[in-house]
Structure formats: structure tokens, C-alpha cells
Design an enzyme around this catalytic site. Structure first.
Site, PDB file in Angstrom:
ATOM      1  N   HIS A 197       0.822  -1.226   0.000  1.00 49.24           N
ATOM      2  CA  HIS A 197       0.000   0.000   0.000  1.00 49.24           C
ATOM      3  C   HIS A 197       0.851   1.270   0.000  1.00 49.24           C
ATOM      4  O   HIS A 197       0.310   2.372  -0.031  1.00 49.24           O
ATOM      5  CB  HIS A 197      -0.933   0.002   1.219  1.00 49.24           C
ATOM      6  CG  HIS A 197      -2.008  -1.051   1.138  1.00 49.24           C
ATOM      7  ND1 HIS A 197      -3.313  -0.752   0.864  1.00 49.24           N
ATOM      8  CD2 HIS A 197      -1.960  -2.395   1.277  1.00 49.24           C
ATOM      9  CE1 HIS A 197      -4.029  -1.864   0.841  1.00 49.24           C
ATOM     10  NE2 HIS A 197      -3.222  -2.878   1.098  1.00 49.24           N
ATOM     11  N   ASP A 398       3.753   9.534  -1.242  1.00 52.97           N
ATOM     12  CA  ASP A 398       2.595   8.765  -0.780  1.00 52.97           C
ATOM     13  C   ASP A 398       2.293   7.658  -1.784  1.00 52.97           C
ATOM     14  O   ASP A 398       2.307   7.919  -2.998  1.00 52.97           O
ATOM     15  CB  ASP A 398       1.369   9.699  -0.658  1.00 52.97           C
ATOM     16  CG  ASP A 398       0.379   9.239   0.394  1.00 52.97           C
ATOM     17  OD1 ASP A 398       0.320   8.027   0.655  1.00 52.97           O
ATOM     18  OD2 ASP A 398      -0.330  10.093   0.952  1.00 52.97           O
TER      19      ASP A 398
HETATM   20  P1  ADP Z   1      -2.652   6.709   4.674  1.00 52.51           P
HETATM   21  O1  ADP Z   1      -3.057   5.362   4.209  1.00 52.51           O
HETATM   22  O2  ADP Z   1      -1.194   7.005   4.584  1.00 52.51           O
HETATM   23  O3  ADP Z   1      -3.182   7.069   6.006  1.00 52.51           O
HETATM   24  P2  ADP Z   1      -4.628   7.659   2.765  1.00 52.51           P
HETATM   25  O4  ADP Z   1      -4.968   9.051   2.368  1.00 52.51           O
HETATM   26  O5  ADP Z   1      -4.455   6.712   1.640  1.00 52.51           O
HETATM   27  O6  ADP Z   1      -3.326   7.753   3.674  1.00 52.51           O
HETATM   28  O7  ADP Z   1      -5.765   7.037   3.692  1.00 52.51           O
HETATM   29  C1  ADP Z   1      -6.138   7.682   4.878  1.00 52.51           C
HETATM   30  C2  ADP Z   1      -7.516   7.203   5.299  1.00 52.51           C
HETATM   31  O8  ADP Z   1      -7.717   7.614   6.655  1.00 52.51           O
HETATM   32  C3  ADP Z   1      -8.605   7.831   4.475  1.00 52.51           C
HETATM   33  O9  ADP Z   1      -9.607   6.859   4.221  1.00 52.51           O
HETATM   34  C4  ADP Z   1      -9.131   8.978   5.344  1.00 52.51           C
HETATM   35  O10 ADP Z   1     -10.514   9.192   5.216  1.00 52.51           O
HETATM   36  C5  ADP Z   1      -8.830   8.492   6.743  1.00 52.51           C
HETATM   37  N1  ADP Z   1      -8.481   9.652   7.588  1.00 52.51           N
HETATM   38  C6  ADP Z   1      -7.432  10.470   7.449  1.00 52.51           C
HETATM   39  N2  ADP Z   1      -7.431  11.444   8.387  1.00 52.51           N
HETATM   40  C7  ADP Z   1      -8.517  11.235   9.131  1.00 52.51           C
HETATM   41  C8  ADP Z   1      -9.090  11.885  10.265  1.00 52.51           C
HETATM   42  N3  ADP Z   1      -8.530  12.951  10.835  1.00 52.51           N
HETATM   43  N4  ADP Z   1     -10.211  11.376  10.772  1.00 52.51           N
HETATM   44  C9  ADP Z   1     -10.768  10.287  10.205  1.00 52.51           C
HETATM   45  N5  ADP Z   1     -10.298   9.636   9.164  1.00 52.51           N
HETATM   46  C10 ADP Z   1      -9.185  10.094   8.629  1.00 52.51           C
HETATM   47  C1  G6P Z   2      -0.914   3.279   5.906  1.00 47.79           C
HETATM   48  C2  G6P Z   2      -0.341   1.877   5.789  1.00 47.79           C
HETATM   49  C3  G6P Z   2      -1.273   0.858   6.481  1.00 47.79           C
HETATM   50  C4  G6P Z   2      -1.551   1.303   7.902  1.00 47.79           C
HETATM   51  C5  G6P Z   2      -2.105   2.732   7.926  1.00 47.79           C
HETATM   52  C6  G6P Z   2      -2.327   3.243   9.342  1.00 47.79           C
HETATM   53  O1  G6P Z   2      -2.079   3.311   5.189  1.00 47.79           O
HETATM   54  O2  G6P Z   2      -0.157   1.544   4.428  1.00 47.79           O
HETATM   55  O3  G6P Z   2      -0.680  -0.421   6.488  1.00 47.79           O
HETATM   56  O4  G6P Z   2      -2.451   0.419   8.530  1.00 47.79           O
HETATM   57  O5  G6P Z   2      -1.189   3.600   7.272  1.00 47.79           O
HETATM   58  O6  G6P Z   2      -1.152   3.114  10.098  1.00 47.79           O
HETATM   59  P1  G6P Z   2      -1.064   2.212  11.425  1.00 47.79           P
HETATM   60  O7  G6P Z   2       0.399   2.200  11.756  1.00 47.79           O
HETATM   61  O8  G6P Z   2      -1.906   2.928  12.426  1.00 47.79           O
HETATM   62  O9  G6P Z   2      -1.605   0.863  11.110  1.00 47.79           O
END
Ligand code: ADP
Ligand code: G6P
Length: 500
Positions: A197, A398
Site C-alpha cells: 500500500h 505517498d
Molecule cells: P494513509 O493510508 O497514509 O493514512 P490515505 O490518504 O491513503 O493515507 O488514507 C487515509 C484514510 O484515513 C482515508 O480513508 C481517510 O478518510 C482516513 N483519515 C485520514 N485522516 C482522518 C481523520 N482525521 N479522521 C478520520 N479519518 C481520517
Molecule cells: C498506511 C499503511 C497501512 C496502515 C495505515 C495506518 O495506510 O499503508 O498499512 O495500517 O497507514 O497506520 P497504522 O500504523 O496505524 O496501522
């Protein structure tokens, strides 16, 4: 609306990920309850497991003194996507807390996360962390094998009933090695797929890893390895050739390993588009409409470019004073990996920076930056996305970034707002009609925000229409279908080979 109508695998499916789709929480009366886990992986994969009656192997989020303590069912009235996952479909992996700490905080998030995001200066390389990474991956493999054995398949099982094991992300890059070895020894048939991911870095960065050969071999124990975009696939193929000396086919994305040909595929993840549209339709109005909102939504992570984004907004207010009093930035940051020093330091830095910028520009009726440090529910988030004028998704690096996709799904009002994305996110590769913004160039980024704020209505409509159409078609169901198709495990045989 068909967002529940997801595709399923032809055989049984076992999903393996570090996080289960929920974390367990102990209440004061001693009772255990589930709380929804955050993150794109969970939203994407949960419906496939539930509808396909699959099994999910993962970490339950807390240490249980008694590993045999039953996993609770979801609470009545739970409407999160994982409510349908019954406890007998969950295999919780239990790990000694100290070992888990050096695996998760040390190796996963201290070594692999920064290195794979091409930030080697932030990476630590500790042998003890690596050893615990190996231990925990073995533990996950053991639990997966227990799940596999419970399916009672033999070497005579017809091909379309062979179980599919789908391993996820950088926390579990070694697990497939032991799964394959043991399944072969015990003559249990299975197909193994892996999806990363996050980005896969170029050879020049990957070679800094002292344990690179084990990592590549671990991933190559799968039949298919998926990444978000072609660049990451090519980086992986390159590393296999240069590190392990594998024969590779760059055109067809194949790597020869141990007499097998491993498929490497770009499978850009999508979001449950219709679900977000529905949430946006229902969400109450969030902002007063008095000011235009530039919105950021991220886990609080140094890869997300939060400091650069705030500096760009400050520069905008300096260079274009006409926006003062008219535009506010709203940053929602969800606490993440709070035991890791880099994350604690970033929180401090952000708070100071926001204080400084607000101190400089705030008037009795207006503040430039509004900041929420906390998790926001998905329905509330949909209202933010809908009512913002600019969605600002500017990570330094990202894998994909789902926030960019969620923002466009929720832009249901006309005329719509504007999406700004960084070219260093997977989303920047595919969301062509967004404004592209290099987060490292602060003055340039300020100009991009200015352009978004002053963009004519017809241009906003045109760009957003294209963006929404693409995400609607390439949604999360499409991603799952592409993965199953690339594995040869799609339920309907006639659908084979039409995607991926
Ligand atoms: P990552 O996987 O690195 O966190 P992404 O943008 O691909 O980044 O996915 C983040 C997910 O977490 C999204 O589905 C988003 O809606 C959720 N998210 C991010 N910030 C918040 C927040 N402050 N509160 C709730 N959900 C969040
Ligand atoms: C990214 C990673 C996921 C992970 C998520 C939240 O999306 O690709 O594997 O689960 O961040 O991070 P955390 O360390 O809280 O699982």
C-alpha cells in the site's frame, strides 16, 4: 446504488494484514469491545472478506493476557463497514508486547516506512528490530497456516476451489516465505498474493536496507505482487534483478524466482465511491460559508507534507493579501504512531507553526488556520469534503492517497471546488485534471492555491466532472476485481483477463 455488490473470490479467501479491521478496547467493567480501525486498507478489503465469507488474520490492537479470550462480536447498531465480520472469521495474532514494539515502532515504522517513502535520513537500521520483524512475520505465517489447515483442502482440490491468501503491506513482507514452505510440505494447495500500500523505492534507496535480499525473496514467494502504479512495479523488478540476480521481463512485468514466474502488477486502489456520495448527501452543513475553506485531511505523518502546506498557505497570505479575512485553512490531523519520536516531534512543530501563523494574521473576525487533532467519523468527514472550496493533498511522498479520491467523491454540489495534488503521490499519477503542486517549492505552491481560489466556475466544473467520473468507474470494487483477476481467482470465469 451498488456499493454492497462487491466481487468475490472463487475459492476461500484469507486476508492477512498487521491491523484487523477493528481494534479491541477494554472497558472499565472488564468487557472487550471493538472499535473501527482507521485507514484505506480496511475500507477496501472488509467487504470482500465479509461477502466472500473469508477469514482475516491480524493484530487485535491490544495485548490480551489470555490469548484464548474470545473476540467480541460487533456492538448492536454498529454501521461501520466491518460490522458484518463475525468473530469466528477472525484469527487474532498475539505477540509479546516488547517484541511487538520493536517490530511495529522499530522496524515497520522506524525502518521501512521512511525508507520506502525515500526519506533515508529518517530511517533507523537496528538488528534487534529486524530480528523481531522476522519473529512477528513468522507468527503471522503460523496463524495463517492454522487458518489454511482449517479449510481442509487437499492436493486433489479442484483449481477453482484453491484458497487465496492475500497478504498486505510493508509490515508483512516476509510472511509468504513460511506460508509457502509449510503449505508445500503439507501438500495444502493455496495461491499467494501480496499488495504493497506504500511506494516501492528505487534501487538507489532500497540498497540501503541491510536485509534487502530477504525482503525481496519474501515477496517473491507470492504468485503475484501488486503495487499502486507502474513506477513502483519497475522499481521492484529492478531491485530483484540487481539485488538477487533474477531474470526479469520488464515489458510483461515478470520475475523468475526458484523456477517460478512471479507476476508484478500495477493495481491502483480506489475508494467506495457511492458510499462517500451517500454520506455527502446526508451530512449536515459544516462551514458557515463566510470564508472559503482550503482543506487538509491526513494522518499526522511527516510524509504528508503538513509543514510545507502550512508554509505555502502563509506565503499565500503574504503575497496575496486579498485572501486575508476571506479564506481559512482547515487541517484535520489524525494521531498516528504516537510512540515514535519522529511523530511526536512533528506534532510539536506543527503546533508551534500554526501558533506563529495565526498569531501573525488573526483578526477579531477571522483566523487563518483551524486545526483539529483527532479522528473524525466518516460521515462528518464527508461534510468537510463537500463544503471545502479547495482540497489540498500535498504529500512529500505517498503510495496512493485516498483522501484525494474521497474529496472528489464528496464534491456533489455545483459549482464544485478544486483539488490540488502532489505529483509525488500515486494519486498525482492518475488524477490528471487536478492542479499539480510541488510541495517542496513553497512560493510555487502558494501560487497554485491562489489559482485554485480564483479558478472560473466552468473550469472547475469541467475538471471535477472528469475526476469524479474516473473515480466512480475505478472504485474499490474495480480494484478488488483487478486483484482477483490478476490472481486468476475471480468468481466469474468470463470476467478473467478483462482488467489488470
Ligand atoms: P494513509 O493510508 O497514509 O493514512 P490515505 O490518504 O491513503 O493515507 O488514507 C487515509 C484514510 O484515513 C482515508 O480513508 C481517510 O478518510 C482516513 N483519515 C485520514 N485522516 C482522518 C481523520 N482525521 N479522521 C478520520 N479519518 C481520517
Ligand atoms: C498506511 C499503511 C497501512 C496502515 C495505515 C495506518 O495506510 O499503508 O498499512 O495500517 O497507514 O497506520 P497504522 O500504523 O496505524 O496501522
Amino acid at each position: 446504488r451498488n456499493f454492497n455488490n462487491v466481487v468475490t473470490s472463487s475459492g476461500s479467501m484469507i486476508v492477512v494484514s498487521n491491523r484487523l479491521p477493528f481494534v479491541l478496547k477494554r472497558l472499565e467493567d472488564g468487557r472487550l469491545i471493538r472499535k473501527a480501525s482507521a485507514g484505506g486498507l480496511v475500507t477496501a478489503v472488509a467487504p470482500v472478506v465479509i461477502n466472500g465469507n473469508g477469514l482475516w488474520v491480524g493484530w487485535p490492537g491490544i495485548h490480551l493476557e489470555d490469548p484464548n479470550e474470545p473476540i467480541p462480536e460487533s456492538e448492536p447498531g454498529d454501521i461501520t463497514p466491518t460490522a458484518g465480520l463475525k468473530s469466528d472469521k477472525v484469527i487474532a495474532v498475539h505477540v509479546d508486547p516488547d517484541v511487538f514494539d520493536s517490530y511495529y515502532n522499530g522496524c515497520c515504522n522506524g525502518t521501512f516506512w521512511p525508507l520506502f517513502h525515500s526519506m533515508p535520513d529518517r530511517a533507523t537500521f537496528k538488528l534487534t528490530d529486524w530480528k523481531d520483524y522476522v519473529t512477528v512475520n513468522k507468527e503471522f505465517a503460523e496463524c495463517t497456516l492454522t487458518a489454511l489447515r482449517s479449510l481442509k483442502k487437499t492436493k486433489d482440490t479442484p483449481q477453482h476451489e484453491v484458497p487465496l491468501i492475500w497478504v498486505h503491506d510493508y509490515q508483512l513482507m516476509l510472511a509468504a516465505s513460511w506460508i509457502r514452505q509449510n503449505a508445500e510440505e503439507e501438500e495444502i494447495p493455496c495461491k499467494l498474493g501480496f499488495f504493497l500500500h506504500i511506494p516501492f523505492p528505487p534501487w538507489d534507496i532500497f540498497r540501503l536496507l541491510p536485509w534487502g535480499d530477504e525482503i525481496l525473496q519474501g515477496m517473491l514467494n507470492c504468485d503475484m505482487v501488486g503495487f499502486h502504479i507502474t513506477d513502483y512495479c519497475l522499481n521492484f523488478v529492478d531491485c530483484c534483478q540487481r539485488y538477487l540476480g533474477c531474470r526479469v521481463d520488464r515489458k510483461n512485468l515478470l520475475v523468475e524466482q526458484g523456477g517460478r514466474s512471479v507476476r508484478v502488477r500495477p493495481l491502483p486502489i480506489g475508494i467506495p465511491f457511492e458510499r462517500f456520495v451517500e454520506l455527502a448527501e446526508k451530512a449536515p452543513k459544516v462551514f458557515s460559508g463566510e470564508h472559503k475553506i482550503v482543506l487538509g485531511v491526513d494522518r499526522l505523518d511527516y510524509t504528508k507534507g503538513l509543514v510545507h502546506r502550512l508554509l505555502a498557505f502563509e506565503k499565500l497570505l503574504q503575497d496575496h493579501p486579498e485572501h486575508r479575512g476571506q479564506v481559512s485553512m482547515m487541517q484535520v490531523a489524525v494521531p498516528s504512531r504516537t510512540d515514535v519520536k519522529e511523530y511526536q516531534e512533528l506534532k510539536e512543530t506543527l503546533e508551534q507553526l500554526i501558533g506563529r501563523i495565526n498569531g501573525k494574521f488573526t483578526t477579531p473576525n477571522w483566523s487563518p488556520i483551524r486545526y483539529i487533532y483527532g479522528q473524525v467519523s466518516q460521515d462528518e468527514l464527508a461534510g468537510y469534503y463537500r463544503d471545502a472550496f479547495v482540497g489540498m493533498v500535498t504529500p512529500l511522498r505517498d503510495g496512493m492517497n485516498l483522501v484525494a479520491k474521497e474529496f472528489v467523491a464528496c464534491q456533489i454540489d455545483s459549482p464544485p471546488g478544486v483539488l490540488i495534488v502532489s505529483p509525488f503521490a500515486g494519486a498525482g499519477e492518475t488524477m490528471h485534471e487536478a492542479l499539480i503542486c510541488n510541495p517542496y517549492e513553497i512560493a510555487g505552491a502558494a501560487e497554485v492555491i491562489h489559482r485554485a481560489l480564483t479558478m472560473p466556475e466552468d473550469e472547475r466544473i469541467l475538471r471535477m466532472n472528469y475526476l469524479r467520473r474516473r473515480e466512480k468507474v475505478n472504485d474499490v470494487n474495480f480494484w478488488t476485481k483487478s486483484f482477483l483477476s490478476a490472481m486468476g481467482s475471480l468468481f466469474k470465469p468470463e470476467d478473467h483477463d478483462d482488467v489488470g
